[in-house]
Design a protein around this motif. Sequence first.
Motif, mmCIF file in Angstrom:
data_model
loop_
_atom_site.group_PDB
_atom_site.id
_atom_site.type_symbol
_atom_site.label_atom_id
_atom_site.label_comp_id
_atom_site.label_asym_id
_atom_site.label_seq_id
_atom_site.Cartn_x
_atom_site.Cartn_y
_atom_site.Cartn_z
ATOM 1 N N MET A 1 -16.909 89.368 -44.285
ATOM 2 C CA MET A 1 -15.582 89.023 -44.792
ATOM 3 C C MET A 1 -15.070 87.751 -44.131
ATOM 4 O O MET A 1 -15.081 87.624 -42.907
ATOM 5 C CB MET A 1 -14.590 90.164 -44.537
ATOM 6 N N ASP A 2 -14.613 86.825 -44.970
ATOM 7 C CA ASP A 2 -13.945 85.616 -44.508
ATOM 8 C C ASP A 2 -12.552 86.047 -44.066
ATOM 9 O O ASP A 2 -11.777 86.568 -44.869
ATOM 10 C CB ASP A 2 -13.879 84.606 -45.653
ATOM 11 N N SER B 1 -18.860 93.606 -42.405
ATOM 12 C CA SER B 1 -18.164 94.766 -42.950
ATOM 13 C C SER B 1 -19.086 95.963 -43.137
ATOM 14 O O SER B 1 -18.882 97.012 -42.556
ATOM 15 C CB SER B 1 -17.489 94.418 -44.283
ATOM 16 N N MET C 1 -17.002 84.948 -39.407
ATOM 17 C CA MET C 1 -16.786 85.998 -40.398
ATOM 18 C C MET C 1 -16.983 87.356 -39.737
ATOM 19 O O MET C 1 -17.617 87.459 -38.686
ATOM 20 C CB MET C 1 -17.750 85.827 -41.575
ATOM 21 N N GLU D 1 -9.947 84.369 -43.376
ATOM 22 C CA GLU D 1 -8.832 83.588 -43.890
ATOM 23 C C GLU D 1 -8.514 83.963 -45.337
ATOM 24 O O GLU D 1 -7.374 84.182 -45.694
ATOM 25 C CB GLU D 1 -9.142 82.095 -43.794
ATOM 26 N N SER D 2 -9.551 84.034 -46.184
ATOM 27 C CA SER D 2 -9.320 84.310 -47.605
ATOM 28 C C SER D 2 -9.582 85.776 -47.971
ATOM 29 O O SER D 2 -9.292 86.194 -49.080
ATOM 30 C CB SER D 2 -10.221 83.419 -48.461
ATOM 31 N N PHE D 3 -10.173 86.535 -47.060
ATOM 32 C CA PHE D 3 -10.538 87.942 -47.252
ATOM 33 C C PHE D 3 -11.563 88.139 -48.366
ATOM 34 O O PHE D 3 -11.682 89.214 -48.922
ATOM 35 C CB PHE D 3 -9.303 88.825 -47.478
ATOM 36 N N GLU D 4 -12.310 87.084 -48.698
ATOM 37 C CA GLU D 4 -13.390 87.203 -49.674
ATOM 38 C C GLU D 4 -14.618 87.790 -48.987
ATOM 39 O O GLU D 4 -14.857 87.546 -47.810
ATOM 40 C CB GLU D 4 -13.736 85.828 -50.254
ATOM 41 N N MET D 5 -15.409 88.541 -49.766
ATOM 42 C CA MET D 5 -16.622 89.147 -49.230
ATOM 43 C C MET D 5 -17.827 88.285 -49.614
ATOM 44 O O MET D 5 -17.952 87.861 -50.759
ATOM 45 C CB MET D 5 -16.810 90.556 -49.775
ATOM 46 N N LEU D 6 -18.710 88.034 -48.631
ATOM 47 C CA LEU D 6 -19.919 87.251 -48.856
ATOM 48 C C LEU D 6 -21.128 88.170 -48.702
ATOM 49 O O LEU D 6 -21.399 88.634 -47.605
ATOM 50 C CB LEU D 6 -19.994 86.102 -47.845
ATOM 51 N N TYR E 1 -22.593 92.611 -46.205
ATOM 52 C CA TYR E 1 -21.337 91.981 -46.617
ATOM 53 C C TYR E 1 -20.548 91.497 -45.403
ATOM 54 O O TYR E 1 -20.324 92.242 -44.448
ATOM 55 C CB TYR E 1 -20.496 92.967 -47.428
#
Length: 186
Positions: free
Chosen positions: A83-84, A73, A70, A86-91, A81
């Motif tokens: 960012m994945d 960010s 990941m 592949e999916s651009f989701e924030m963790l 935060y």
Amino acid sequence: MVMAGDFRKGITVEIDGKVYSIVDFQHVKPGKGAAFVRAKIKNVMTGQVLERTFNPSEKYENARIEKKEMQYSYNDDGLYYFMDMESFEMLPLNFDIVEDAMQYTKEEMMVTVQFYNGVAFSVEPQMFVELVITECEPGVQGDTSKAGNKPAKLETGASLLVPLFVNQGEKIRIDTRTGTYMERAK
């Protein structure tokens, strides 16, 4: 299933409903009595390290740890935060999970996030990173009679020892496993 006699460094197992990573192990064969395995195990969720003995024939369930690359960010209000890609989701992760990795991680750097049952429990920086020195004393010309080190502060806020010839503003390469200076970056 893993038998205690087959423990190796880095293996993750479930013991009493908790996930442990084998940090160190030793097979012991005393003069009297049965052989046993003495192991240092680390709870992957809490970081607690225990020393325990096992019967070599005991079996434990293998814990499946998922690793995902990941990108770091930003941080905001105590959350970091990632960012994945592949999916651009924030963790979002709390500081206690990312504390060690953030010494060598700046924005837009890739890290490895480890998950167990979908819950992130660890963040690892890349093995080698290049960072800029923001603070250190200037090297004194001619002071090369002995090998020496001086403290330096990096752009991430981490501190480490660098050779006397390295100056402020230079980019250096660091081994994040040991936290040591390797060389000047090109």
